[in-house]
Design a protein around this motif. Structure first.
Motif, short mmCIF file in Angstrom:
data_model
loop_
_atom_site.label_atom_id
_atom_site.label_comp_id
_atom_site.label_asym_id
_atom_site.label_seq_id
_atom_site.Cartn_x
_atom_site.Cartn_y
_atom_site.Cartn_z
N LYS A 5 -24.62 -18.53 -9.15
CA LYS A 5 -26.05 -18.88 -8.81
C LYS A 5 -26.35 -17.86 -7.84
CE LYS A 5 -25.69 -23.02 -10.83
NZ LYS A 5 -26.60 -23.26 -12.21
N MET A 6 -27.97 -17.57 -8.03
CA MET A 6 -28.64 -16.71 -7.29
C MET A 6 -29.17 -17.58 -6.24
SD MET A 6 -30.23 -13.74 -9.49
CE MET A 6 -31.03 -14.70 -10.79
N VAL A 7 -29.22 -16.80 -4.96
CA VAL A 7 -29.89 -17.39 -3.65
C VAL A 7 -31.01 -16.52 -3.26
CG1 VAL A 7 -29.41 -18.13 -1.37
CG2 VAL A 7 -27.80 -18.59 -3.15
N ALA A 8 -32.12 -16.91 -2.90
CA ALA A 8 -33.26 -16.48 -2.32
C ALA A 8 -33.74 -17.29 -1.16
CB ALA A 8 -34.31 -16.30 -3.46
N PRO A 9 -33.15 -16.48 -0.06
CA PRO A 9 -33.47 -17.43 1.31
C PRO A 9 -35.08 -17.11 1.65
CG PRO A 9 -31.39 -15.86 1.68
CD PRO A 9 -32.12 -15.65 0.11
N SER A 10 -35.69 -18.20 2.03
CA SER A 10 -37.08 -18.05 2.25
C SER A 10 -37.35 -17.78 3.91
CB SER A 10 -37.88 -19.64 2.20
OG SER A 10 -38.93 -19.64 2.70
N ILE A 11 -37.81 -16.61 3.90
CA ILE A 11 -38.27 -16.28 5.35
C ILE A 11 -39.17 -16.71 6.07
CG2 ILE A 11 -37.36 -13.82 4.92
CD1 ILE A 11 -40.36 -12.92 4.85
N LEU A 12 -39.67 -17.89 5.65
CA LEU A 12 -40.51 -18.77 6.41
C LEU A 12 -39.68 -19.56 7.64
CD1 LEU A 12 -43.36 -19.72 6.32
CD2 LEU A 12 -42.57 -21.64 4.75
N SER A 13 -38.40 -19.74 7.45
CA SER A 13 -37.66 -20.11 8.33
C SER A 13 -36.76 -18.97 9.21
CB SER A 13 -36.60 -20.93 7.67
OG SER A 13 -37.01 -22.06 7.09
N LEU B 146 -44.74 -20.84 -20.78
CA LEU B 146 -43.47 -20.25 -20.71
C LEU B 146 -43.15 -18.90 -21.57
CD1 LEU B 146 -40.90 -23.74 -21.14
CD2 LEU B 146 -41.65 -22.39 -19.09
N PRO B 147 -43.45 -18.75 -22.48
CA PRO B 147 -43.48 -17.39 -23.18
C PRO B 147 -43.98 -16.24 -22.48
CG PRO B 147 -44.15 -18.93 -24.68
CD PRO B 147 -44.24 -19.64 -23.49
N LEU B 148 -44.93 -16.75 -21.48
CA LEU B 148 -45.58 -15.56 -20.75
C LEU B 148 -44.88 -15.36 -19.19
CD1 LEU B 148 -49.15 -16.65 -21.18
CD2 LEU B 148 -47.93 -14.77 -22.54
N CYS B 149 -43.64 -16.03 -19.21
CA CYS B 149 -43.17 -16.17 -17.63
C CYS B 149 -41.55 -15.63 -17.89
CB CYS B 149 -42.95 -17.74 -17.44
SG CYS B 149 -44.47 -18.45 -16.99
N ASP B 150 -41.22 -14.81 -16.66
CA ASP B 150 -39.94 -14.45 -16.45
C ASP B 150 -38.92 -15.39 -15.46
OD1 ASP B 150 -40.13 -11.53 -17.62
OD2 ASP B 150 -42.05 -11.67 -16.37
N LEU B 151 -39.99 -16.30 -14.97
CA LEU B 151 -39.32 -17.35 -13.82
C LEU B 151 -40.22 -18.48 -13.76
CD1 LEU B 151 -37.54 -17.29 -11.36
CD2 LEU B 151 -39.65 -16.65 -9.99
N VAL B 152 -39.64 -19.53 -13.51
CA VAL B 152 -40.20 -20.88 -13.54
C VAL B 152 -39.60 -21.51 -12.27
CG1 VAL B 152 -41.00 -23.18 -14.65
CG2 VAL B 152 -40.30 -21.12 -16.05
N LEU B 153 -40.56 -21.76 -11.46
CA LEU B 153 -40.33 -22.47 -10.04
C LEU B 153 -40.53 -24.03 -10.04
CD1 LEU B 153 -39.29 -22.32 -7.00
CD2 LEU B 153 -41.71 -21.43 -6.71
N ASP C 45 -30.99 -21.51 -12.07
CA ASP C 45 -30.56 -20.12 -11.84
C ASP C 45 -30.46 -19.63 -10.39
OD1 ASP C 45 -29.96 -19.80 -14.72
OD2 ASP C 45 -32.12 -19.89 -14.88
N VAL C 46 -31.72 -19.96 -9.77
CA VAL C 46 -31.91 -19.43 -8.45
C VAL C 46 -32.28 -20.40 -7.53
CG1 VAL C 46 -33.40 -17.57 -7.23
CG2 VAL C 46 -33.07 -17.40 -9.92
N TYR C 47 -31.56 -20.80 -6.37
CA TYR C 47 -31.98 -21.46 -5.17
C TYR C 47 -32.73 -20.79 -4.03
CZ TYR C 47 -28.19 -24.49 -7.04
OH TYR C 47 -27.42 -25.27 -7.95
N VAL C 48 -33.85 -21.31 -3.89
CA VAL C 48 -34.67 -21.00 -2.58
C VAL C 48 -34.21 -22.03 -1.63
CG1 VAL C 48 -36.72 -20.77 -1.59
CG2 VAL C 48 -36.56 -20.19 -3.86
N VAL D 141 -35.74 -23.25 -8.01
CA VAL D 141 -35.84 -24.79 -7.26
C VAL D 141 -36.02 -24.19 -6.07
CG1 VAL D 141 -33.39 -25.18 -7.28
CG2 VAL D 141 -35.08 -26.89 -7.25
N ASP D 142 -37.18 -24.87 -5.44
CA ASP D 142 -37.68 -24.53 -4.15
C ASP D 142 -38.06 -25.70 -3.21
OD1 ASP D 142 -38.78 -23.50 -1.64
OD2 ASP D 142 -40.36 -22.71 -2.78
#
Ligand code: DX5
Ligand code: ZN
Length: 217
Positions: free
Chosen positions: A4-12, A129-136, A191-194, A175-176
């Motif tokens: 999986k990919m991980v995107a840490p949220s800098i809010l924290s 969806l066809p217009l998107c690279d990412l769905v959160l 695919d990606v965890y925030v 997912v966030d």
């Protein structure tokens, strides 16, 4: 099962020390930097804006994954992309014509993302969806870090996975909200965890590698 990919949220993160924080999460193996932009109108909180994104771009070795929680994002997408957003995600509830804004994001050279509040039906975004690279998929009410994961949102991820396969699209599912080692397992179809609180409250490498290695529960 792929990593999986991980995107840490800098809010924290420590806002007085953002350069060091970003270098530390990069060294700890993070994939992206998740940047939460709030305007005090779409959500009750106010965070950071275009000048900060521009400064982060100068020092970040990782792609910037910018989550806009602002009204009328069409007024600002160009500036956020010029500032260095790699992924730019808008809320379907925040604009009259989300399709137009997504097209514009792509035309301006960034990856386009769509997201929705927990109370919004998934049907609102399926035609986009066809217009998107990412769905959160939001698993907390947008506005603040450190909230509890909403289990009733998980069905949206399963449904999205089916729709993306059915339509033969390649958009990523992110997912966030309230993500930790346990809730990540429940969301294993993403695919990606925030993750904000989970990453920044412990050893960064341990947290990031734990999420990257998530297997279904
Ligand atoms: C909430 C933000 C999230 C938040 C996640 O509005 O979109 O990115 O920072 O924080 P945690 O992981 O602490 O729930
Ligand atoms: Zn976010």
């Amino acid at each position: 099962m792929s990593k999986k990919m991980v995107a840490p949220s800098i809010l924290s993160a420590d806002f007085a020390n953002l350069e060091n924080e970003i270098k530390a999460i990069a060294a700890a193996g993070a994939d992206w930097v998740h940047v939460d932009v709030m305007d005090g109108r779409f959500v009750p909180n106010i965070t950071i804006g275009i000048p900060v994104v521009k400064s982060l771009k100068k020092i970040s070795p990782l792609p910037l994954d910018v989550h806009l929680m602002i009204e009328e994002p069409e007024r600002y997408v160009e500036e956020f992309i010029k500032a260095g957003s790699d992924y730019l995600t808008i809320h379907v509830e925040s604009t009259k014509d989300p399709a137009q804004v997504l097209k514009r994001i792509r035309t301006l050279g960034a990856k386009a993302g769509i997201t929705l509040r927990p109370g919004t039906a998934l049907e609102e975004i399926l035609p986009l969806l066809p217009l998107c690279d990412l769905v959160l998929v939001m698993t907390v009410e947008p506005g603040f870090g450190g909230q509890s994961f909403m289990h009733d949102q998980v069905a949206k991820i399963t449904r999205l996975r089916d729709e993306i396969a059915r339509l033969r699209l390649s958009c990523l599912i992110e997912v966030d909200g309230g993500i930790n080692a346990d809730t990540a397992k429940i969301c294993h179809q993403a695919d990606v965890y925030v993750a904000g609180n989970y990453v920044f409250s412990q050893d960064y490498a341990t947290a990031i590698q734990t999420l990257q290695a998530t297997q279904p529960s």
